[in-house]
Design a protein around this motif. Structure first.
Motif, PDB file in Angstrom:
ATOM      1  N   THR A 215       0.829  -1.196   0.000  1.00 25.82           N
ATOM      2  CA  THR A 215       0.000   0.000   0.000  1.00 25.82           C
ATOM      3  C   THR A 215       0.872   1.258   0.000  1.00 25.82           C
ATOM      4  O   THR A 215       2.110   1.189   0.102  1.00 25.82           O
ATOM      5  CB  THR A 215      -0.900   0.036   1.245  1.00 25.82           C
ATOM      6  OG1 THR A 215      -0.054   0.137   2.409  1.00 25.82           O
ATOM      7  CG2 THR A 215      -1.743  -1.226   1.338  1.00 25.82           C
ATOM      8  N   TYR A 216       0.211   2.401  -0.051  1.00 23.72           N
ATOM      9  CA  TYR A 216       0.936   3.675   0.016  1.00 23.72           C
ATOM     10  C   TYR A 216       1.720   3.786   1.321  1.00 23.72           C
ATOM     11  O   TYR A 216       2.837   4.327   1.346  1.00 23.72           O
ATOM     12  CB  TYR A 216      -0.043   4.845  -0.111  1.00 23.72           C
ATOM     13  CG  TYR A 216       0.589   6.170   0.207  1.00 23.72           C
ATOM     14  CD1 TYR A 216       1.458   6.789  -0.686  1.00 23.72           C
ATOM     15  CD2 TYR A 216       0.350   6.803   1.436  1.00 23.72           C
ATOM     16  CE1 TYR A 216       2.058   8.003  -0.372  1.00 23.72           C
ATOM     17  CE2 TYR A 216       0.953   8.010   1.750  1.00 23.72           C
ATOM     18  CZ  TYR A 216       1.809   8.609   0.839  1.00 23.72           C
ATOM     19  OH  TYR A 216       2.406   9.790   1.140  1.00 23.72           O
ATOM     20  N   ASP A 217       1.159   3.272   2.431  1.00 23.46           N
ATOM     21  CA  ASP A 217       1.845   3.350   3.726  1.00 23.46           C
ATOM     22  C   ASP A 217       3.201   2.640   3.676  1.00 23.46           C
ATOM     23  O   ASP A 217       4.200   3.137   4.209  1.00 23.46           O
ATOM     24  CB  ASP A 217       0.983   2.722   4.824  1.00 23.46           C
ATOM     25  CG  ASP A 217      -0.226   3.568   5.168  1.00 23.46           C
ATOM     26  OD1 ASP A 217      -0.888   4.055   4.242  1.00 23.46           O
ATOM     27  OD2 ASP A 217      -0.521   3.736   6.362  1.00 23.46           O
ATOM     28  N   LYS A 241      -2.207  12.484   1.794  1.00 25.12           N
ATOM     29  CA  LYS A 241      -2.648  11.111   1.512  1.00 25.12           C
ATOM     30  C   LYS A 241      -4.136  11.134   1.163  1.00 25.12           C
ATOM     31  O   LYS A 241      -4.974  11.456   1.987  1.00 25.12           O
ATOM     32  CB  LYS A 241      -2.376  10.243   2.745  1.00 25.12           C
ATOM     33  CG  LYS A 241      -2.777   8.801   2.615  1.00 25.12           C
ATOM     34  CD  LYS A 241      -2.453   8.072   3.924  1.00 25.12           C
ATOM     35  CE  LYS A 241      -2.972   6.655   3.930  1.00 25.12           C
ATOM     36  NZ  LYS A 241      -2.714   5.965   5.226  1.00 25.12           N
ATOM     37  N   LEU A 242      -4.457  10.773  -0.088  1.00 22.13           N
ATOM     38  CA  LEU A 242      -5.839  10.847  -0.563  1.00 22.13           C
ATOM     39  C   LEU A 242      -6.384   9.456  -0.884  1.00 22.13           C
ATOM     40  O   LEU A 242      -5.728   8.674  -1.580  1.00 22.13           O
ATOM     41  CB  LEU A 242      -5.924  11.714  -1.817  1.00 22.13           C
ATOM     42  CG  LEU A 242      -5.490  13.184  -1.699  1.00 22.13           C
ATOM     43  CD1 LEU A 242      -5.616  13.856  -3.057  1.00 22.13           C
ATOM     44  CD2 LEU A 242      -6.324  13.903  -0.651  1.00 22.13           C
ATOM     45  N   ALA A 243      -7.568   9.156  -0.402  1.00 22.15           N
ATOM     46  CA  ALA A 243      -8.246   7.904  -0.750  1.00 22.15           C
ATOM     47  C   ALA A 243      -8.977   8.099  -2.073  1.00 22.15           C
ATOM     48  O   ALA A 243      -9.745   9.045  -2.229  1.00 22.15           O
ATOM     49  CB  ALA A 243      -9.233   7.511   0.341  1.00 22.15           C
ATOM     50  N   ASN A 246     -12.510   2.773  -2.414  1.00 21.81           N
ATOM     51  CA  ASN A 246     -12.580   1.813  -1.302  1.00 21.81           C
ATOM     52  C   ASN A 246     -13.208   0.493  -1.757  1.00 21.81           C
ATOM     53  O   ASN A 246     -13.690  -0.291  -0.937  1.00 21.81           O
ATOM     54  CB  ASN A 246     -13.352   2.399  -0.117  1.00 21.81           C
ATOM     55  CG  ASN A 246     -14.784   2.789  -0.492  1.00 21.81           C
ATOM     56  OD1 ASN A 246     -15.228   2.547  -1.609  1.00 21.81           O
ATOM     57  ND2 ASN A 246     -15.489   3.401   0.438  1.00 21.81           N
ATOM     58  N   THR A 264      -8.936  -0.160   0.247  1.00 15.29           N
ATOM     59  CA  THR A 264      -8.897   1.257  -0.095  1.00 15.29           C
ATOM     60  C   THR A 264      -7.529   1.586  -0.682  1.00 15.29           C
ATOM     61  O   THR A 264      -6.497   1.192  -0.125  1.00 15.29           O
ATOM     62  CB  THR A 264      -9.135   2.135   1.147  1.00 15.29           C
ATOM     63  OG1 THR A 264     -10.436   1.845   1.675  1.00 15.29           O
ATOM     64  CG2 THR A 264      -9.064   3.618   0.791  1.00 15.29           C
ATOM     65  N   TYR A 266      -4.885   4.484  -1.556  1.00 13.15           N
ATOM     66  CA  TYR A 266      -4.488   5.865  -1.276  1.00 13.15           C
ATOM     67  C   TYR A 266      -3.384   6.274  -2.248  1.00 13.15           C
ATOM     68  O   TYR A 266      -2.543   5.458  -2.628  1.00 13.15           O
ATOM     69  CB  TYR A 266      -3.964   6.002   0.158  1.00 13.15           C
ATOM     70  CG  TYR A 266      -5.013   5.817   1.228  1.00 13.15           C
ATOM     71  CD1 TYR A 266      -5.761   6.893   1.685  1.00 13.15           C
ATOM     72  CD2 TYR A 266      -5.242   4.554   1.783  1.00 13.15           C
ATOM     73  CE1 TYR A 266      -6.728   6.723   2.687  1.00 13.15           C
ATOM     74  CE2 TYR A 266      -6.198   4.374   2.773  1.00 13.15           C
ATOM     75  CZ  TYR A 266      -6.934   5.462   3.216  1.00 13.15           C
ATOM     76  OH  TYR A 266      -7.889   5.288   4.200  1.00 13.15           O
TER      77      TYR A 266
END
Length: 391
Positions: A215-217, A241-243, A246, A264, A266
Motif C-alpha cells: 500500500t501507500y503506507d 494522503k488521498l483515498a 474503497n 482502499t 491511497y
C-alpha cells in the motif's frame, strides 16, 4: 410368519427398485443439465475477459485437420467450453465457498489467511537464476562506475504479516533470501526495507488484503529509507494522503475466487509548486500526471498509478536537483515513484519485462547519475527478463 417374511422381502425389493429409479433419474437430470448448460454456453454471449479472474478467456478454436490429428482442437475446445460456461463466475464462486468451508486454505497458489487477508505464495530461492541475474546487474554497474547504483527489494505480505497466514502454511525466509541476493551484488548500495516494514506500528496497513501489492503506507516507509541511502531530504516535501477508491479487489481475490473483502487505495497528492510531465516513450503520448483516474472504474484499480506497466516512462520535473534517476523496476515501484518526483530533475522508468531497446545507450543518452533497482521479492526471485534483456 411366512406372510411376515414375504412382506419383508417385498419391502426390500421395492426399496432396491426405488434406489435404481432414483439413480436413473439423477443421472438423466445431470445429463440434461450438463447438455443444457453446454448449449447455453456455446450459444450465449462470448466474453473475452473475466474481471473476476483478471485474465483473458479462451476464444472459439479454429477447426483444421492438423489440429484434430494432434489433439489441439479438442484441447482448445475443452478450454473454450470451460471458460465460456454459462454462469461460470457464479459457479466458480460457489465452488470456492465450499472449498473454504471444508477447510481448504490454498487456492491457485493463494493462501487464505486470517481477517480476510489473502497471500501470494512465496517464491523459492533459485541459486542458478539469481547468480545469472546478479552477474548481469554487476556488469551494468561495472560499465557505469561513475553512476551510483542502488537496490531495494521489498518483502511481500507473507513475510511482514506472517501472523495472519493460515496455520502450517509453507513459507520462506524472505529476509534471508533478500540478504543472499544483496551478497551477490558488487558496487551496489543495498537498502534494507525489511527491518523498517517489520517495525511498523500498524503492519496491517502495509499490504492490501486482496492484492499482492504493498500500500501507500508501505511505499512511504520505503521512500524514507531510499532517501537516506540516496542522500536527499525526504522531510523537505509534504504529501497529502488521498483515498481514491474503497472498492478495490485485486489479483489475489481474482486468482482465488474469494471476494470477502475490499481495499482502499491511497495516493500521494504532490505539492502545488511541483510541476512535471510524464512521457510514455513507446506509446508516444504525454500526460501531466502520474495518476490515471479512469482505471478506478475498471477491475485493475492499482493501475491508477501510471495506468499500468510500460516499457519506458520519462518524468521531467521542475526540481532544482540536477540528478537524473533511472529506476529499473516491477509494479511495486509504481506507487512509490510519485514520492521521488520532487527530488530529481528527470526520472527514467524502465520495466525490463516490456523493454527491448539497448539499456546502455539509454543510460548514456539520458546522462543518468543514479540507478535504482526496485522490486518485490517474489517478482525478483522469479524474474528472467533482466537476464534476457540486459545480458
Amino acid at each position: 410368519m411366512i406372510e411376515t417374511e414375504n412382506k419383508e422381502k417385498k419391502t426390500k425389493k421395492v426399496t432396491k427398485q426405488d434406489y435404481n429409479l432414483y439413480a436413473l433419474i439423477s443421472a438423466l437430470l445431470a445429463t440434461i443439465l450438463l447438455f443444457t448448460f453446454s448449449i447455453l454456453s456455446l450459444s450465449g454471449e462470448k466474453r473475452e475477459y473475466s474481471e473476476h479472474e483478471n485474465r483473458y478467456l479462451a476464444s472459439k478454436p479454429n477447426f483444421s485437420l492438423s489440429s484434430v490429428k494432434d489433439g489441439k482442437f479438442m484441447q482448445d475446445t475443452d478450454s473454450y467450453i470451460s471458460d465460456q460456461f454459462f454462469k461460470r463466475d457464479s459457479l466458480v464462486g460457489a465452488r470456492t465457498k465450499i472449498d473454504v468451508f471444508l477447510g481448504k486454505r490454498e487456492i491457485n497458489s493463494v493462501y487464505i489467511g486470517k481477517r480476510h487477508y489473502l497471500f501470494e505464495k512465496p517464491s523459492a530461492y533459485n541459486e542458478e537464476r539469481i547468480e545469472k541475474t546478479s552477474a548481469t546487474m554487476n556488469m551494468i554497474a561495472a560499465n557505469n562506475k561513475n553512476i551510483k547504483s542502488y537496490i531495494a527489494i521489498a518483502p511481500n505480505a507473507c513475510e511482514v504479516l506472517s501472523d495472519y497466514l493460515p496455520m502450517n502454511a509453507p513459507s520462506q525466509d524472505q529476509t534471508g533470501q533478500i540478504k543472499r541476493v544483496y551478497a551477490n551484488l558488487k558496487g551496489f548500495d543495498c537498502i534494507d526495507i525489511c527491518k523498517p516494514l517489520k517495525a511498523a506500528e500498524k503492519p496491517e496497513r502495509l499490504y492490501y488484503k486482496t492484492d499482492h501489492h504493498w500500500t501507500y503506507d508501505a511505499a512511504e516507509i520505503a521512500y524514507k529509507e531510499i532517501a537516506k541511502a540516496m542522500k536527499f531530504d525526504a522531510k523537505s516535501v509534504s504529501f497529502k494522503k488521498l483515498a481514491v477508491t474503497n472498492s478495490f479487489q485485486g489479483t489475489l481475490a481474482s486468482s482465488s475466487g474469494i471476494f470477502s473483502a475490499s481495499d482502499t487505495i491511497y495516493i500521494p497528492a504532490l505539492p502545488n509548486d511541483i510541476r512535471y510531465k510524464v512521457s510514455y516513450i513507446e506509446e508516444g503520448r504525454v500526460k501531466n500526471s502520474v495518476f490515471d483516474s479512469e482505471k478506478l472504474s475498471e477491475k485493475s484499480k492499482y493501475d491508477v498509478f501510471f495506468g499500468g506497466n510500460f516499457s519506458q516512462i520519462n518524468i521531467e520535473t521542475n526540481s532544482k536537483s540536477n540528478r537524473v534517476l533511472m529506476i529499473i523496476k516491477d509494479s511495486y515501484a509504481n506507487s512509490l515513484i510519485p514520492l521521488l518526483i520532487p527530488h530529481f530533475k528527470t526520472i527514467v522508468v524502465i520495466d525490463p519485462r516490456y523493454y527491448s531497446d539497448n539499456l546502455q545507450q539509454l543510460i548514456d543518452k539520458e546522462d543518468v547519475s543514479d540507478i535504482l533497482w526496485l522490486y518485490n521479492a517474489n517478482t525478483f526471485l522469479n524474474d528472467t527478463s533482466i537476464i534476457e534483456k540486459f545480458s
